[in-house]
Design a protein around this motif. Structure first.
Motif, PDB file in Angstrom:
ATOM      1  N   ARG A   1      -3.083   3.848  -3.130  1.00  0.00           N
ATOM      2  CA  ARG A   1      -3.072   2.582  -4.127  1.00  0.00           C
ATOM      3  C   ARG A   1      -2.695   1.372  -3.326  1.00  0.00           C
ATOM      4  O   ARG A   1      -1.850   1.521  -2.171  1.00  0.00           O
ATOM      5  CB  ARG A   1      -2.160   2.828  -5.221  1.00  0.00           C
ATOM      6  CG  ARG A   1      -0.673   2.917  -4.750  1.00  0.00           C
ATOM      7  CD  ARG A   1      -0.092   4.022  -5.771  1.00  0.00           C
ATOM      8  NE  ARG A   1      -0.521   5.462  -5.538  1.00  0.00           N
ATOM      9  CZ  ARG A   1       0.213   6.617  -5.288  1.00  0.00           C
ATOM     10  NH1 ARG A   1       1.613   6.327  -5.449  1.00  0.00           N
ATOM     11  NH2 ARG A   1      -0.366   7.908  -5.227  1.00  0.00           N
TER      12      ARG A   1
ATOM     13  N   TYR B   1      -6.826  -4.832  -6.296  1.00  0.00           N
ATOM     14  CA  TYR B   1      -6.375  -3.463  -6.144  1.00  0.00           C
ATOM     15  C   TYR B   1      -7.327  -2.313  -6.146  1.00  0.00           C
ATOM     16  O   TYR B   1      -8.506  -2.764  -6.107  1.00  0.00           O
ATOM     17  CB  TYR B   1      -5.412  -3.291  -7.420  1.00  0.00           C
ATOM     18  CG  TYR B   1      -5.925  -3.613  -8.721  1.00  0.00           C
ATOM     19  CD1 TYR B   1      -6.901  -2.367  -9.425  1.00  0.00           C
ATOM     20  CD2 TYR B   1      -6.265  -4.866  -9.131  1.00  0.00           C
ATOM     21  CE1 TYR B   1      -7.398  -2.571 -10.532  1.00  0.00           C
ATOM     22  CE2 TYR B   1      -7.050  -5.069 -10.485  1.00  0.00           C
ATOM     23  CZ  TYR B   1      -7.901  -3.979 -11.124  1.00  0.00           C
ATOM     24  OH  TYR B   1      -8.397  -4.105 -12.250  1.00  0.00           O
TER      25      TYR B   1
ATOM     26  N   GLN C   1       4.584  -5.227  -4.034  1.00  0.00           N
ATOM     27  CA  GLN C   1       5.644  -3.972  -3.990  1.00  0.00           C
ATOM     28  C   GLN C   1       5.932  -3.314  -5.095  1.00  0.00           C
ATOM     29  O   GLN C   1       6.085  -2.238  -5.597  1.00  0.00           O
ATOM     30  CB  GLN C   1       6.464  -4.006  -2.660  1.00  0.00           C
ATOM     31  CG  GLN C   1       6.995  -2.860  -2.084  1.00  0.00           C
ATOM     32  CD  GLN C   1       6.140  -1.990  -1.749  1.00  0.00           C
ATOM     33  OE1 GLN C   1       5.518  -2.166  -0.628  1.00  0.00           O
ATOM     34  NE2 GLN C   1       6.021  -0.705  -2.176  1.00  0.00           N
TER      35      GLN C   1
ATOM     36  N   VAL D   1      -2.489  -3.085  -3.427  1.00  0.00           N
ATOM     37  CA  VAL D   1      -2.514  -4.477  -4.338  1.00  0.00           C
ATOM     38  C   VAL D   1      -2.309  -5.363  -3.300  1.00  0.00           C
ATOM     39  O   VAL D   1      -1.670  -5.438  -2.220  1.00  0.00           O
ATOM     40  CB  VAL D   1      -1.357  -4.408  -5.011  1.00  0.00           C
ATOM     41  CG1 VAL D   1      -1.271  -5.746  -5.864  1.00  0.00           C
ATOM     42  CG2 VAL D   1      -1.309  -3.362  -6.187  1.00  0.00           C
TER      43      VAL D   1
ATOM     44  N   VAL E   1      -4.518   2.588  -8.488  1.00  0.00           N
ATOM     45  CA  VAL E   1      -3.278   1.662  -9.382  1.00  0.00           C
ATOM     46  C   VAL E   1      -3.505   1.787 -10.686  1.00  0.00           C
ATOM     47  O   VAL E   1      -2.583   1.846 -11.393  1.00  0.00           O
ATOM     48  CB  VAL E   1      -3.398   0.207  -8.541  1.00  0.00           C
ATOM     49  CG1 VAL E   1      -2.403  -0.572  -9.692  1.00  0.00           C
ATOM     50  CG2 VAL E   1      -3.025   0.181  -7.425  1.00  0.00           C
TER      51      VAL E   1
ATOM     52  N   VAL F   1       3.264  -1.737  -6.929  1.00  0.00           N
ATOM     53  CA  VAL F   1       2.685  -0.222  -6.330  1.00  0.00           C
ATOM     54  C   VAL F   1       4.009   0.588  -6.791  1.00  0.00           C
ATOM     55  O   VAL F   1       3.598   1.746  -7.048  1.00  0.00           O
ATOM     56  CB  VAL F   1       2.579  -0.590  -4.982  1.00  0.00           C
ATOM     57  CG1 VAL F   1       2.366   0.952  -4.294  1.00  0.00           C
ATOM     58  CG2 VAL F   1       1.240  -1.311  -4.573  1.00  0.00           C
TER      59      VAL F   1
ATOM     60  N   MET G   1       0.815  -1.018  -0.169  1.00  0.00           N
ATOM     61  CA  MET G   1       0.082   0.033   0.011  1.00  0.00           C
ATOM     62  C   MET G   1       0.811   1.344  -0.020  1.00  0.00           C
ATOM     63  O   MET G   1       1.836   1.345   0.614  1.00  0.00           O
ATOM     64  CB  MET G   1      -0.880   0.204   1.372  1.00  0.00           C
ATOM     65  CG  MET G   1      -2.064  -1.161   1.312  1.00  0.00           C
ATOM     66  SD  MET G   1      -3.040  -0.953   2.671  1.00  0.00           S
ATOM     67  CE  MET G   1      -4.116  -2.456   2.481  1.00  0.00           C
TER      68      MET G   1
END
Length: 237
Positions: free
Chosen positions: A229, A180, A216, A231, A184, A219, A33
């Protein structure tokens, strides 16, 4: 200094509530995040419930209206409500009850999108319920690509009866699901369809580059913008 400490404590409480549980053998997950403009605090969060005896995982990824620090108090309040609801409310009622909670809030901006996953850890069967959230991506180990799930629906906190769209399938060995938030895939320079196409290719490259840190890496490649954002990836080994 005191204000910064207060924000940090709020965010820590939100993260503590949203940590994913350790999954049984054969399953794994990872998440990443980042808040709007690189802030440490934002309104995206995850709530999960693992029922080991039943062999079931239920998780909800939420995107609260607003971005960055301003979204944290509303996100924390909503996370607390979902944390109470998720272990006891039937799956088909969870997002409806979450919607009712938001409608009771005094602010006209108590709006969120959410995507709920119910996963049978023994069989790999899954059911996705979406309320205004971008479509999940499904990784096919055989095809080595992410395909688009069609669930979408309408946001929570807008009307008494939101449109909640369902989709489902079965995850085989090596398959995965990716959830997500719209930060994103949406930006001022591209519409959501272009963003999803970008995510499919970016996530494919990242995923094939190795499991560790894949979320990561995705992102980190998102262009900085005005929205938080997040994921979340769940995979069958």
């Amino acid at each position: 200094m005191e204000e910064g400490v207060s924000w940090a404590r709020l965010r820590e409480r939100l993260l503590a509530r949203g940590r994913m549980p350790a999954l049984p053998d054969g399953w794994r997950h990872q998440s990443a995040m980042l808040a709007a403009h690189g802030h440490a605090y934002g309104g995206d969060f995850i709530v999960a419930d693992l029922q080991v005896a039943a062999g079931r995982l239920r998780t909800v990824l939420v995107d609260v209206c607003g971005g960055g620090e301003a979204a944290v108090p509303a996100a924390l309040q909503f996370a607390g409500a979902l944390e109470s609801l998720i272990p006891v409310v039937p799956g088909e009622e969870l997002l409806l009850d979450a919607n009712a909670f938001l409608l009771r809030q005094p602010s006209d901006e108590a709006i969120a999108t959410a995507v709920q996953l119910d996963l049978d850890l023994a069989t790999g069967h899954y059911l996705i319920r979406s309320a205004g959230h971008p479509p999940a991506l499904v990784w096919s180990a055989n095809e080595q690509r992410w395909r688009i799930d069609n669930a979408r629906g309408t946001a929570l906190g807008v009307s008494e009866l939101p449109e909640i769209v369902e989709s489902g399938g079965v995850l085989g060995t090596g398959d995965a699901l990716m959830f997500y938030t719209d930060g994103v895939v949406e930006s001022c320079s591209a519409d959501i369809d272009e963003g999803i196409a970008w995510l499919q290719e970016t996530a494919r490259t990242s995923y094939l580059g190795g499991w560790e840190g894949a979320a990561q890496r995705i992102v980190d490649l998102v262009e900085r913008g005005d929205d938080d954002r997040a994921v979340l990836v769940l995979a069958r080994r």
